[in-house]
Structures are given as structure tokens and as C-alpha cells.
Write a protein that holds these residues in place. Sequence first.
Motif, PDB file in Angstrom:
ATOM      1  N   HIS A 218       0.815  -1.221   0.000  1.00 43.74           N
ATOM      2  CA  HIS A 218       0.000   0.000   0.000  1.00 43.74           C
ATOM      3  C   HIS A 218       0.847   1.269   0.000  1.00 43.74           C
ATOM      4  O   HIS A 218       0.304   2.373   0.041  1.00 43.74           O
ATOM      5  N   TRP A 219       2.184   1.110  -0.025  1.00 43.40           N
ATOM      6  CA  TRP A 219       3.074   2.266  -0.001  1.00 43.40           C
ATOM      7  C   TRP A 219       3.994   2.336  -1.216  1.00 43.40           C
ATOM      8  O   TRP A 219       4.667   3.355  -1.417  1.00 43.40           O
ATOM      9  N   ALA A 220       4.056   1.294  -2.000  1.00 46.48           N
ATOM     10  CA  ALA A 220       4.923   1.302  -3.185  1.00 46.48           C
ATOM     11  C   ALA A 220       4.392   0.306  -4.204  1.00 46.48           C
ATOM     12  O   ALA A 220       3.697  -0.650  -3.850  1.00 46.48           O
ATOM     13  N   ARG A 221       4.736   0.548  -5.478  1.00 43.59           N
ATOM     14  CA  ARG A 221       4.307  -0.343  -6.556  1.00 43.59           C
ATOM     15  C   ARG A 221       5.445  -1.230  -7.062  1.00 43.59           C
ATOM     16  O   ARG A 221       5.205  -2.327  -7.542  1.00 43.59           O
ATOM     17  N   GLU A 222       6.671  -0.752  -6.982  1.00 41.58           N
ATOM     18  CA  GLU A 222       7.817  -1.521  -7.447  1.00 41.58           C
ATOM     19  C   GLU A 222       8.341  -2.411  -6.331  1.00 41.58           C
ATOM     20  O   GLU A 222       8.151  -2.126  -5.144  1.00 41.58           O
ATOM     21  N   VAL A 223       9.018  -3.490  -6.725  1.00 38.60           N
ATOM     22  CA  VAL A 223       9.520  -4.449  -5.739  1.00 38.60           C
ATOM     23  C   VAL A 223      10.521  -3.794  -4.794  1.00 38.60           C
ATOM     24  O   VAL A 223      10.481  -3.999  -3.580  1.00 38.60           O
ATOM     25  N   GLY A 224      11.427  -2.986  -5.339  1.00 33.24           N
ATOM     26  CA  GLY A 224      12.403  -2.312  -4.497  1.00 33.24           C
ATOM     27  C   GLY A 224      11.744  -1.390  -3.484  1.00 33.24           C
ATOM     28  O   GLY A 224      12.122  -1.364  -2.307  1.00 33.24           O
ATOM     29  N   GLY A 225      10.754  -0.619  -3.937  1.00 34.48           N
ATOM     30  CA  GLY A 225      10.040   0.268  -3.027  1.00 34.48           C
ATOM     31  C   GLY A 225       9.294  -0.493  -1.944  1.00 34.48           C
ATOM     32  O   GLY A 225       9.252  -0.073  -0.775  1.00 34.48           O
ATOM     33  N   MET A 226       8.694  -1.628  -2.312  1.00 37.09           N
ATOM     34  CA  MET A 226       8.016  -2.460  -1.321  1.00 37.09           C
ATOM     35  C   MET A 226       8.996  -2.991  -0.284  1.00 37.09           C
ATOM     36  O   MET A 226       8.682  -3.045   0.912  1.00 37.09           O
ATOM     37  N   ALA A 227      10.189  -3.381  -0.734  1.00 36.62           N
ATOM     38  CA  ALA A 227      11.198  -3.892   0.202  1.00 36.62           C
ATOM     39  C   ALA A 227      11.618  -2.814   1.186  1.00 36.62           C
ATOM     40  O   ALA A 227      11.705  -3.061   2.405  1.00 36.62           O
ATOM     41  N   TYR A 228      11.866  -1.587   0.692  1.00 32.83           N
ATOM     42  CA  TYR A 228      12.234  -0.494   1.587  1.00 32.83           C
ATOM     43  C   TYR A 228      11.110  -0.182   2.573  1.00 32.83           C
ATOM     44  O   TYR A 228      11.363   0.040   3.774  1.00 32.83           O
ATOM     45  N   ALA A 229       9.884  -0.148   2.081  1.00 34.73           N
ATOM     46  CA  ALA A 229       8.754   0.152   2.963  1.00 34.73           C
ATOM     47  C   ALA A 229       8.576  -0.932   4.021  1.00 34.73           C
ATOM     48  O   ALA A 229       8.321  -0.641   5.198  1.00 34.73           O
ATOM     49  N   ALA A 230       8.728  -2.191   3.626  1.00 37.20           N
ATOM     50  CA  ALA A 230       8.574  -3.294   4.568  1.00 37.20           C
ATOM     51  C   ALA A 230       9.630  -3.231   5.665  1.00 37.20           C
ATOM     52  O   ALA A 230       9.337  -3.445   6.854  1.00 37.20           O
ATOM     53  N   VAL A 231      10.867  -2.938   5.289  1.00 37.30           N
ATOM     54  CA  VAL A 231      11.942  -2.831   6.282  1.00 37.30           C
ATOM     55  C   VAL A 231      11.667  -1.671   7.237  1.00 37.30           C
ATOM     56  O   VAL A 231      11.836  -1.800   8.456  1.00 37.30           O
ATOM     57  N   TRP A 264      -0.394  -2.163   9.525  1.00 36.42           N
ATOM     58  CA  TRP A 264      -1.070  -2.750   8.359  1.00 36.42           C
ATOM     59  C   TRP A 264      -2.482  -2.182   8.210  1.00 36.42           C
ATOM     60  O   TRP A 264      -2.912  -1.840   7.098  1.00 36.42           O
ATOM     61  N   VAL A 265      -3.207  -2.054   9.327  1.00 36.47           N
ATOM     62  CA  VAL A 265      -4.561  -1.492   9.272  1.00 36.47           C
ATOM     63  C   VAL A 265      -4.526  -0.065   8.736  1.00 36.47           C
ATOM     64  O   VAL A 265      -5.328   0.313   7.866  1.00 36.47           O
ATOM     65  N   VAL A 266      -3.590   0.745   9.249  1.00 35.95           N
ATOM     66  CA  VAL A 266      -3.453   2.114   8.759  1.00 35.95           C
ATOM     67  C   VAL A 266      -3.106   2.123   7.276  1.00 35.95           C
ATOM     68  O   VAL A 266      -3.622   2.941   6.501  1.00 35.95           O
ATOM     69  N   SER A 267      -2.250   1.196   6.852  1.00 38.65           N
ATOM     70  CA  SER A 267      -1.859   1.125   5.449  1.00 38.65           C
ATOM     71  C   SER A 267      -3.041   0.774   4.558  1.00 38.65           C
ATOM     72  O   SER A 267      -3.217   1.351   3.478  1.00 38.65           O
ATOM     73  N   VAL A 268      -3.847  -0.180   4.999  1.00 38.75           N
ATOM     74  CA  VAL A 268      -5.026  -0.568   4.225  1.00 38.75           C
ATOM     75  C   VAL A 268      -5.990   0.614   4.081  1.00 38.75           C
ATOM     76  O   VAL A 268      -6.569   0.839   3.018  1.00 38.75           O
ATOM     77  N   LEU A 269      -6.135   1.376   5.155  1.00 44.33           N
ATOM     78  CA  LEU A 269      -7.092   2.481   5.144  1.00 44.33           C
ATOM     79  C   LEU A 269      -6.553   3.705   4.407  1.00 44.33           C
ATOM     80  O   LEU A 269      -7.260   4.314   3.604  1.00 44.33           O
ATOM     81  N   ALA A 270      -5.280   4.085   4.702  1.00 46.30           N
ATOM     82  CA  ALA A 270      -4.783   5.365   4.227  1.00 46.30           C
ATOM     83  C   ALA A 270      -3.574   5.267   3.316  1.00 46.30           C
ATOM     84  O   ALA A 270      -3.006   6.304   2.941  1.00 46.30           O
ATOM     85  N   GLY A 271      -3.140   4.072   2.955  1.00 54.40           N
ATOM     86  CA  GLY A 271      -1.979   3.936   2.085  1.00 54.40           C
ATOM     87  C   GLY A 271      -2.224   4.557   0.720  1.00 54.40           C
ATOM     88  O   GLY A 271      -3.341   4.501   0.191  1.00 54.40           O
ATOM     89  N   PRO A 272      -1.178   5.154   0.114  1.00 53.10           N
ATOM     90  CA  PRO A 272      -1.352   5.813  -1.189  1.00 53.10           C
ATOM     91  C   PRO A 272      -1.598   4.849  -2.346  1.00 53.10           C
ATOM     92  O   PRO A 272      -2.076   5.270  -3.403  1.00 53.10           O
ATOM     93  N   VAL A 273      -1.273   3.569  -2.179  1.00 50.14           N
ATOM     94  CA  VAL A 273      -1.480   2.581  -3.244  1.00 50.14           C
ATOM     95  C   VAL A 273      -2.642   1.665  -2.836  1.00 50.14           C
ATOM     96  O   VAL A 273      -2.519   0.852  -1.924  1.00 50.14           O
ATOM     97  N   ASP A 274      -3.773   1.841  -3.491  1.00 52.50           N
ATOM     98  CA  ASP A 274      -4.961   1.007  -3.261  1.00 52.50           C
ATOM     99  C   ASP A 274      -5.473   1.071  -1.829  1.00 52.50           C
ATOM    100  O   ASP A 274      -6.055   0.108  -1.314  1.00 52.50           O
TER     101      ASP A 274
END
Length: 288
Positions: A218-231, A264-274
Amino acid sequence: MYDVVVSPFVEFGFLRRALVGCLALSVSAPVLGVFLVLRRMSLTADVLAHGALPGVALGFLLAGMSAPVLWLGGLAAGLLVAVGAGALSRATGGREDATLAALYLVALGLGVALISMGGGSAELSHILFGSVLGVDDAALLLMAGVASVTLVVLAFAWRPLVLECFDPAFAQAAGARGGLWHMVFQALVVVNVLSAFQALGTLMAVGLMMLPAIASRHWAREVGGMAYAAVGIALAASVTGILVSYHLDVPTGPAIVLVAGGVWVVSVLAGPVDGVLGRVLRRRHLAG
């Protein structure tokens, strides 16, 4: 603010060890979680963690709460479940996920039974839910070592893993050795989950791997961006969870997992991606 955030780590060495260990795992485990999400294998980490429990239980019966023995026993059991599921599915023609589920349920029941026979409720709770008191120097070195090895292996495996996630047919045609990298990847998942159980417990260790990874989409579309956000999410959840555990006197593993779940709940509700709120606002804008 100092008394709440900084003072506990200054005063207590066991909190500093738990913090360093969880931060090390937060750098490696969520990246593996991202690939599990992309490969639609989100529950695999949970299955492998529970599959390792009989090995952890045998290690406990033989050597008590010795981190190296518990880790080696869990590693052997976890790899046996991972490899055994693939072998059984190929031999019987059944689905690998169904075989994994069957092995994981048997392993979970066997592990809990063995721990209950060899110890009391305190030992069972410690292994299942973790404790910051269990992060000694040996466990800390193990967690840091596993994180370092994982990052080195991912540096070489990044392209094949990404290619297999999005275009497995092309990966096979290009000779990317998907089967080999799949086994290496599963081994990394097992060792990361096992290295986390001293602080988080076998039932909660998967949370630090998967919840930040699931939230990251919910914070990035590319794999690299998802990895940074997850960390980043995992690092924040580790620090906050340990502080919550200390101040409210709750087990460390559930505290970290609940904090990650809140993100995760905040991301689902307010994340910029979906995110839900973004979708609602766009629909209203289009309707207007």
C-alpha cells in the motif's frame, strides 16, 4: 519522552540486546516476506515456522533453552517439512500446499506435546511467544549472522527471484534455475523465522516477516520500493513493540506483531497505493 523511549534501553542490557536482534531481523525478514507476497505464498512462512516446532522441542528436551541447539533442531525439522512436502506431492500427484498443511498440523501438535512433556507452562510460553530475557549473546550473534547472510544471498538472488515472480515462463526459458533459487529462498525463510523465535516465539516470528511485507504493497508499486517500505515498517514495529512490551508487561512477540498489525490497518485504510480512503475519494471525484 526520554523516560518512555530512551531510558529503558539505557538502563537494561537485555532490552538493548533484544532491540539490536530485532532490528537485524527487521532488515532481512520483511524482504523475504515481500517475495512471499508476490509469489502468493504468504502462508508458507507460517507453515514452515510451525513445521520447525518438533525440532525446537527436541532441542529443548536435550539441552534446555540453549539457542544453538534449539536453532539447529528447528532448522532440521523446518527443512524436512519443506523438502518433504515437495517430495510427497510429486510422489503422490497431490497439491504441495495441501501436503504442507498436513505436515504443518502434525508437526505443530507433536512439537507442543513434546514441549509440554519436557517442561512446564513457562517453557511452553517462552518457546511459543518469546521473551526478551531469552536474547542472550549467542542468540544475538545468531540473529545478526542470519540477517547478514540473508542480505548477501539476496544480493545474488534478487534478479532471479523477481523474474520468477512476474514471468516464470521466461525465467525458465532463460535458464534462471528457478527450482534451485526456490529451495534457497525457502531455506532463507526457515532460518530467518528460527533466528527470531528467541525474542518473538515460534508462533509470532512470522509476524515480523509478513505483516510489514503485506502492508508495504500500500506504499509502493515496485519491488524495491516495497522492500524499503517493509523494512521501515518492521524497524518501527520492533522498537515500538519492545517499548510496549516493557511498559505494559506483555510478551514481546505479541506486542511487536500487534504494532505491525496496527501499521497494516493504517496502510489498508490510508496507504497511497490502493488504500480504502483513496479509493473512496477517487470514486467521489469521478462521480462529481
